[in-house]
Structures are given as structure tokens and as C-alpha cells.
Design a protein around this motif. Structure first.
Motif, PDB file in Angstrom:
ATOM      1  N   THR A  27       0.552  -9.969 -31.278  1.00 23.81           N
ATOM      2  CA  THR A  27       1.447  -8.999 -30.658  1.00 23.81           C
ATOM      3  C   THR A  27       2.859  -9.130 -31.226  1.00 23.81           C
ATOM      4  O   THR A  27       3.500  -8.123 -31.561  1.00 23.81           O
ATOM      5  N   LEU A  31       4.592  -6.005 -33.198  1.00 22.36           N
ATOM      6  CA  LEU A  31       5.780  -5.343 -32.634  1.00 22.36           C
ATOM      7  C   LEU A  31       6.967  -5.450 -33.587  1.00 22.36           C
ATOM      8  O   LEU A  31       7.755  -4.511 -33.720  1.00 22.36           O
ATOM      9  N   ILE A  34       6.401  -2.697 -36.293  1.00 18.84           N
ATOM     10  CA  ILE A  34       6.696  -1.295 -35.918  1.00 18.84           C
ATOM     11  C   ILE A  34       8.189  -1.110 -35.646  1.00 18.84           C
ATOM     12  O   ILE A  34       8.749  -0.056 -35.932  1.00 18.84           O
ATOM     13  N   TYR A  40       7.217   4.056 -32.937  1.00 15.91           N
ATOM     14  CA  TYR A  40       6.682   3.632 -31.650  1.00 15.91           C
ATOM     15  C   TYR A  40       5.162   3.540 -31.765  1.00 15.91           C
ATOM     16  O   TYR A  40       4.564   4.122 -32.677  1.00 15.91           O
ATOM     17  N   SER A  41       4.556   2.842 -30.830  1.00 14.80           N
ATOM     18  CA  SER A  41       3.097   2.658 -30.863  1.00 14.80           C
ATOM     19  C   SER A  41       2.361   3.998 -30.957  1.00 14.80           C
ATOM     20  O   SER A  41       1.313   4.097 -31.588  1.00 14.80           O
ATOM     21  N   GLU A  42       2.927   5.050 -30.329  1.00 17.97           N
ATOM     22  CA  GLU A  42       2.298   6.373 -30.352  1.00 17.97           C
ATOM     23  C   GLU A  42       2.162   6.934 -31.767  1.00 17.97           C
ATOM     24  O   GLU A  42       1.360   7.827 -32.026  1.00 17.97           O
ATOM     25  N   VAL A  44       1.247   5.266 -34.326  1.00 18.85           N
ATOM     26  CA  VAL A  44       0.238   4.515 -35.083  1.00 18.85           C
ATOM     27  C   VAL A  44      -1.139   5.167 -34.905  1.00 18.85           C
ATOM     28  O   VAL A  44      -1.604   5.332 -33.786  1.00 18.85           O
ATOM     29  N   LEU A  47      -5.427   0.691 -36.230  1.00 19.88           N
ATOM     30  CA  LEU A  47      -5.078  -0.713 -36.394  1.00 19.88           C
ATOM     31  C   LEU A  47      -6.183  -1.392 -37.209  1.00 19.88           C
ATOM     32  O   LEU A  47      -7.367  -1.206 -36.933  1.00 19.88           O
ATOM     33  N   ALA A  71      -1.417  -5.756 -27.630  1.00 21.59           N
ATOM     34  CA  ALA A  71      -0.227  -5.059 -28.130  1.00 21.59           C
ATOM     35  C   ALA A  71       0.135  -3.859 -27.262  1.00 21.59           C
ATOM     36  O   ALA A  71       1.057  -3.108 -27.590  1.00 21.59           O
ATOM     37  N   LEU A  73      -1.839  -1.188 -26.456  1.00 16.24           N
ATOM     38  CA  LEU A  73      -2.302   0.085 -27.016  1.00 16.24           C
ATOM     39  C   LEU A  73      -3.537   0.648 -26.311  1.00 16.24           C
ATOM     40  O   LEU A  73      -4.057   1.687 -26.704  1.00 16.24           O
TER      41      LEU A  73
END
Ligand SMILES: [Zn+2]
Lengths: 386, 134
Positions: A27, A31, A34, A40-42, A44, A47, A71, A73
């Protein structure tokens, strides 16, 4: 195939990190990557996780889902896939992620590598590392990875091709570089005598000829999204990624000191990248053992030139052929599944001009070699900046 | 977790050094292979079992100080790659010898020995090791 760039990198410190679990490490690296990419995670799409042996080190499989969950997600439900190719898992994961983005299937992908090795005693860890060798015909009889490396060294010395000092000097270079890298497992410089006089692992190799057992994780964000690439101050392009394999057992190969898979993967990778090896400013080799670091140099530059480079101390960051500026596996650390990804982090820092004290001036091209076992899998990645 | 069948399956090859010969190109392999990596599909149906003589010479060796878990009470032990008289290299231990007696080029012959005990079940596994020819 579309152009693919590295737009973000992140890593944990490598070392004996008793207060951190596998999920903490993965994690943290993800983080950081990114955040570095400014996304932001959105953003991506998928993975790709590299991990060699969590099933044996911490009784945990199904790492792909675990790291996506850790993480944060899970609500997004994004695709997450684990790649395993022994200690070449990191390079192999980057290869798969690169193909997925280059093909147009995904735009932006996080590729991470993680290993938690220090929760088991060292003998147990040696056995798990031996899992990259042939369980039926090598490890069953008591072979360790170190003992194979030792037998290669012994044979080459017997044939008069190399001297003990030639490979003993590889860790000296790695430690010097590692001392300038704040995420290194070891930050102490060492001398040639330290390598020669340390306790034996498998004669003639000592503990200083061998990379340590480390915990750690690294991650990179790769993308073909133009907005993201243009926003990046100094985007690093993936010029090529090539994988080759060889016989799993060392005794089955045409020669025990040829890393044929690296010969093939590096040749193809340089061809696909349309550069010659002379253009390479940054070289990261898989120095799990000093002798195999030397073998890779010999494979890339030829025996004579490789020995000249070593004997003339040309591998340092401020010399003609900077090699393992990260500290390599020996000093920066060897968390199996993470090392192939950390090589990409190091190269990206160097190519962006952000490597601090160990910065190689004006570096434009990097060649990275991540190896499974002693060369049964070889992944060569070439990166570059305009 | 016992993996007994796994070791029975290989026992003939481990006790008697039974490898294979490709009758398409004449290559000899040990350990045995189902497919010849030189002839590939052409070797189908042409791979034949072949027992090695068990004689050879030391191609390289090392003394292992940092052993695997099942061998930790045996350290230091001698690990070697043996160039068999038939050609294939075999990886195994050299026993009944002082490390100083072993040299690259030393003649050896195969012997059947206990290799290790499997975990808590205590199942003893046997296989080949090598001794110096004096
Ligand atoms: Zn054949």
C-alpha cells in the motif's frame, strides 16, 4: 502498439522491516507512486502485482486481490493480477502491464512488486528462495542458489577466466552506491577485504558476495494517456521489454557460466529500443550474487571488456559505465518480487535527474536486467528520455 | 502434508541413474526428459530409457556453509556438479571425503544414500550421492 510512459514511481525503504506487513508495504509503495503521478485511484484501470513466494513466507496466496483491497480499491472493483516468475516477477509484471497499455486495453496501470521475507528464519528463507531452482533435481539434493553461484565461480577461476577479486569487487561498487540511497537496506560502504574475509555461505562466496533477505515494495504508474504524460515534468518512455527463458536447472545448460536468457533478452530489447549498448547510461543488473553480476556484465560487454570495466573501476556512478547506481540487490536489498520494479524506480529517478548524490549526469537511456533463479528467466527493460 | 508419491515417482531415476536417450539425434539426458529440447516434436516416441554407468569427474564443487532447512544439520557439506562419462552434468553431494581431497577433475562414482528426512513425518528419502574413486 502505443507509446507507454512511466508517469509515477514510489518505493518503501528496503530492509528488515519488522513493524510492516506485506499489505502495509504494498500500500505504501502504491500510494507513493500514484501521488508522484498526480493521479487518484479512480484513474487506475488495472493493477499488476509481482510477488514470488508469499504463500511460503507468510502463508498468503491470492496477493492480487489482497493488495487491491489493502490499497483501498475494493469499492472500485478494478482488475488486479499477480505475476510470478521467481525473482524475475517484477520484470515480468512490468512486461505484462506494458503490453496491456501498449495494446490499448488499458490507459493507466499501476505495477507493483512486494515481498515480506523476514517473518521466517534464514534456513527457511533459503529453502523458499531455492523454490526458483529445480526442486526435483537440484534442491532435493541440498543445492542452494548460493551453492550454484559458487560452483560457477569455482569453475571459471579454475579455467583461468576470472580472478576472485573480479567478482568480489561487484558488491564493493553496490555498497558505495547504496550508501548514497536513502531507501537502501545497507548504507555502509565496504572494502574488497571485507568481502574476502567474511564468513562463507558456499565457498568461495561469503555473505558479502550475496544479496540479503529483505522486506520491501516498489510501484510504478505507467500510462499512454497524453494528458498525464504531458503533465509529467520529465516522462520516461518504456522503449522495450523482452523476456527469455533457459533450462530451469543449471546443469542442463550449454554452459554453466553463460546466461543465455540474458544474451537473448538484452539483444532483443536493444533492437526493439533501437539503441546500441554503448548508448546505455544507466545499467541495473541482478546482482543476487557477486559472480552472477559479473556474468551479466560479461554477457553484455563480452568477457574482456567486462573484466576491464571491473578492474579499472569503471562501474561507479561518476565513471564511464554506471552500474547498479541504486545499490543493486546487494546493498539496496533483495525482496524478490519487488526488485524488478525497484530497478524501474531507480532508472526513472536517474533519467529524470532526481537521483540526488548518486545522479549520473545527463543520463538518457537505462537498461535493466531482472533474473529468475540463476537465469532461467531473464527480463530486460530499456527506458529512455527525449 | 506428505509428498511420498512424488518421491516414489522419481525413485527409479534417483536410485539407478536412469536417464533418457533421444533416438532421433542421439543426445543423452539426465535427469530423464519426455521431449528432446533439440528435436522437440521430432523426438515423440523416440525417447528411450538409458541407465548411466555412475562414473564421472568433478566439474565444479563448493562447500556449503549456509544450508537449506532440511540440510541444516549436515553443514558444512560438499555440493558438486559431476560430468558423467556419458556426458550429462549431474548435481549432487560428495560424501565420505574431506573437502581438501576434492579437486576439479577428481574421478567419482555414484552411491545410494539417505538424502534427508521429510519434515515432521520423518519419512527418509534416498537418492544418489558421489564418492571419490581412490
Ligand atoms: Zn533429439
Amino acid at each position: 502498439m502505443r507509446d507507454v510512459y512511466i508517469v509515477g514511481v514510489g518505493t518503501t525503504k528496503f530492509g528488515e522491516l519488522w513493524d510492516k506487513s506485506l499489505r502495509d508495504l504494498a500500500t505504501e509503495a502504491g500510494l507513493k507512486a500514484i501521488t508522484d503521478a498526480g493521479i487518484y485511484s479512480e484513474d487506475v484501470n488495472a493493477l499488476y502485482g509481482a510477488n514470488t513466494s508469499a504463500g511460503q513466507f507468510i502463508d498468503q496466496e491470492h496477493i492480487a486481490s489482497l493488495i487491491a483491497d489493502a490499497a483501498g480499491l475494493s469499492e472500485l472493483g478494478i482488475p488486479s493480477i499477480r505475476i510470478e516468475a521467481g525473482s524475475a516477477s517484477g520484470g515480468a509484471a512490468l512486461h505484462e502491464a506494458y503490453l496491456a497499455v501498449a495494446s490499448g486495453k488499458y490507459d493507466t496501470v499501476v505495477v507493483g512488486g512486494v515481498e515480506k521475507m523476514t517473518d521466517v528464519p534464514p534456513e527457511e528463507a533459503n529453502k523458499i528462495i531455492g523454490g526458483s531452482l529445480d526442486a526435483e533435481w537440484e534442491t532435493f539434493f541440498g543445492v542452494t542458489e548460493a551453492s550454484l553461484a559458487a560452483m560457477i565461480a569455482k569453475r571459471l577461476e579454475y579455467e583461468g577466466k576470472i580472478r576472485r577479486e573480479d567478482y568480489a569487487s561487484i558488491p564493493v561498487v553496490s555498497h558505495r552506491h547504496g550508501s548514497m540511497n536513502e531507501t537502501s537496506h545497507f548504507r555502509n560502504a565496504i572494502k574488497l577485504e571485507d568481502v574476502l574475509k567474511a564468513s562463507y555461505v558456499a565457498q568461495p562466496l561469503t555473505v558479502f558476495d550475496s544479496a540479503p533477505l529483505s522486506d520491501g515494495a516498489s510501484a510504478v504508474v505507467i500510462s499512454a494517456n497524453r494528458t498525464l504524460i504531458n503533465a509529467s515534468e520529465n516522462p520516461v518512455k518504456i522503449l522495450s521489454s523482452e523476456i527469455s527463458t533457459d533450462y530451469l536447472s543449471l546443469h542442463d545448460r550449454s554452459s554453466i557460466h553463460s546466461i543465455n536468457a540474458f544474451k537473448r533478452s538484452s539483444k532483443k530489447a536493444l533492437e526493439s529500443a533501437k539503441i546500441t549498448k554503448e548508448k546505455v547510461d544507466i545499467l541495473e543488473l541482478h546482482d543476487s550474487y557477486s559472480i552472477v553480476g559479473l556474468l551479466q556484465l560479461m554477457e553484455l560487454y563480452g568477457e574482456k571488456e567486462a573484466l576491464d570495466l571491473v578492474r579499472n573501476e569503471e562501474l561507479y556512478w561518476n565513471k564511464s559505465r554506471p552500474t547498479n547506481t541504486s545499490g543493486g540487490l546487494k546493498a539496496h536489498g533483495n525482496p524478490l518480487g519487488a526488485v524488478g520494479i525497484y530497478q524501474v524506480v531507480e532508472a526513472a529517478l536517474q533519467l529524470r535527474g532526481k537521483a540526488g548524490q548518486r545522479q549520473v549526469k545527463g543520463a538518457r537511456y537505462a537498461l535493466l536486467h531482472n533474473m529468475g533463479g540463476i537465469g532461467a528467466t531473464s527480463v530486460t527493460t530499456v527506458l529512455g528520455v527525449e | 502434508m506428505s509428498d511420498v508419491p512424488r518421491f516414489w515417482r522419481e525413485s527409479n531415476h534417483r536410485y539407478r541413474l536412469v536417464g533418457t536417450k533421444c533416438n532421433n539425434c542421439g543426445s543423452i539426458f539426465f535427469p530423464p526428459r519426455d521431449v528432446c529440447p533439440k528435436c522437440r516434436r521430432e523426438s515423440i516416441g523416440k525417447m528411450q530409457e538409458l541407465e548411466l554407468s555412475g562414473y564421472g569427474e568433478v566439474y565444479s564443487y563448493t562447500i556449503v556453509h549456509d544450508g537449506l532447512e532440511p540440510f541444516k544439520f549436515q553443514v558444512p557439506y560438499i555440493m558438486a556438479m559431476i560430468k558423467t562419462d556419458e556426458g550429462p552434468l549431474i548435481t549432487g553431494q560428495i560424501v565420505d571425503a574431506d573437502p581438501s581431497e576434492v579437486k576439479i577433475g577428481s574421478r567419482v562414482r555414484v552411491t545410494l544414500r539417505r538424502i534427508r528426512e521429510e519434515g515432521k513425518t520423518g519419512i527418509i528419502q534416498y537418492g544418489y550421492k558421489f564418492v571419490l574413486e581412490k
